[in-house]
Design an enzyme around this catalytic site. Structure first.
Site, mmCIF file in Angstrom:
data_model
loop_
_atom_site.group_PDB
_atom_site.id
_atom_site.type_symbol
_atom_site.label_atom_id
_atom_site.label_comp_id
_atom_site.label_asym_id
_atom_site.label_seq_id
_atom_site.Cartn_x
_atom_site.Cartn_y
_atom_site.Cartn_z
ATOM 1 N N HIS A 185 28.561 -42.393 29.537
ATOM 2 C CA HIS A 185 29.761 -41.795 28.939
ATOM 3 C C HIS A 185 30.891 -42.809 28.753
ATOM 4 C CE1 HIS A 185 27.865 -37.975 29.193
ATOM 5 N NE2 HIS A 185 27.900 -37.908 30.511
ATOM 6 N N ASP B 138 19.324 -34.938 36.229
ATOM 7 C CA ASP B 138 20.103 -33.721 36.038
ATOM 8 C C ASP B 138 19.492 -32.681 35.097
ATOM 9 O OD1 ASP B 138 20.654 -35.614 34.095
ATOM 10 O OD2 ASP B 138 22.811 -35.626 34.401
ATOM 11 N N ASP C 41 19.052 -38.516 30.393
ATOM 12 C CA ASP C 41 20.045 -37.785 31.160
ATOM 13 C C ASP C 41 20.314 -36.474 30.431
ATOM 14 O OD1 ASP C 41 22.507 -38.613 33.288
ATOM 15 O OD2 ASP C 41 23.049 -37.094 31.803
#
Length: 296
Positions: A118, A231, A155
């Site tokens: 990010h 995740d 992810d």
């Protein structure tokens, strides 16, 4: 071949409390599990400022390294920018740079941190301070150690920062497999984005993965960076997908085998994982090491 595993004690910035949404202590737990299984580690050097400038604004890099980032920008990152966080962030980037070079030499390597996708050119976000894959990819291209790079980002969150860092670079193919309804709200386009609906389970996920990996390897990269965030697991607090442990294992094994069969070096990074049980998160991160070791 023994899989090169990169780790630094600074990956666990102990100034982050155990009840924080980002389970920082998972990095120490992953290392503990792997030591108990007989693995040893290679320690990286922290990334230099010059390396960090390859992917990030110079003023932002300086603000992190001197802990002078303004409060609004720090809230976006999600951490108070302490000396420990600054050290951890530079060490994590250095670890991915080292793992990438080891992968080029030996076919595969893993950094027991990284995947901070990010963080974009202008700054960090979502618990990501510096984009380790962004820096490492730029570094290898700058030094002409590689000519083409592919990023396979699994992810559960879209790899927005990585997409922005490489958006004008035709030498890099970015691919993101994520939950479409999940954060970030704005998803700047990767070269290939596959957004899955909430609740997607193992079978549909692994089918989409095959398409993503085929496309990435079809660009004939000299190295693949693989973000193996755990995740997407059903127990993850921030994930919204429904993979099982077996599904994550199958995912990592598929990526490892595909790169090995194609003769393309693979650099693995851990990515996200936010289940309440930090031990379970750490165990799931070891699947990446198992997969790369088995494919070696």
């Amino acid at each position: 071949m023994t899989l090169p595993i990169v780790h630094h004690v600074d990956y666990d910035a102990k100034t982050v409390a155990d009840d924080h949404r980002f389970p920082m202590r998972k990095y120490a737990l992953v290392a503990e599990f792997l030591r108990a299984a007989g693995h040893s580690f290679i320690e990286p050097q922290a990334a230099s400022e010059d390396w960090l400038h390859l992917a990030h604004d110079e003023a932002y890099v300086t603000a992190i390294l001197t802990q002078t980032l303004d409060a609004k920008a720090a809230r976006k990152v999600g951490f108070e920018i302490t000396p420990a966080i600054a050290r951890r962030s530079a060490a994590s980037v250095g670890g991915t740079c080292l793992a990438a070079r080891l992968a080029l030499e030996q076919g595969a390597a893993v950094n027991l941190a990284g995947g901070s996708h990010h963080a974009g050119p202008d700054g960090g976000a979502g618990f990501c301070v510096f984009n380790d894959v962004g820096v490492a990819g730029k570094l290898l291209l700058e030094t002409k150690e590689v000519r083409r790079v592919a990023v396979i980002d699994c992810d559960v969150h879209h790899g927005d920062g990585t997409a922005l860092i490489f958006r004008y670079d035709p030498r890099v193919f970015t691919a993101s497999l994520h939950c479409e309804q999940n954060w970030p709200r704005e998803k700047p386009p990767s070269d290939l984005d596959i957004g899955l609906p909430k609740g997607t389970g193992d079978a549909a996920y692994l089918s989409a993965l095959e398409d993503l990996v085929d496309a990435a390897l079809g660009t004939a990269p000299d190295i693949v960076f693989y973000n193996a965030g755990v995740d997407p697991h059903a127990e993850d607090r921030l994930g919204l997908l429904s993979l099982s442990d077996e599904g994550l294992r199958a995912r990592d094994a598929y990526v490892a085998r595909a790169c090995r069969s194609a003769g393309i070096p693979l650099c693995g990074v851990l990515g996200g994982g936010y289940a309440r049980d930090a031990h379970a998160v750490a165990r799931r991160h070891t699947f990446l090491v198992e997969a790369l070791g088995a494919a070696a």
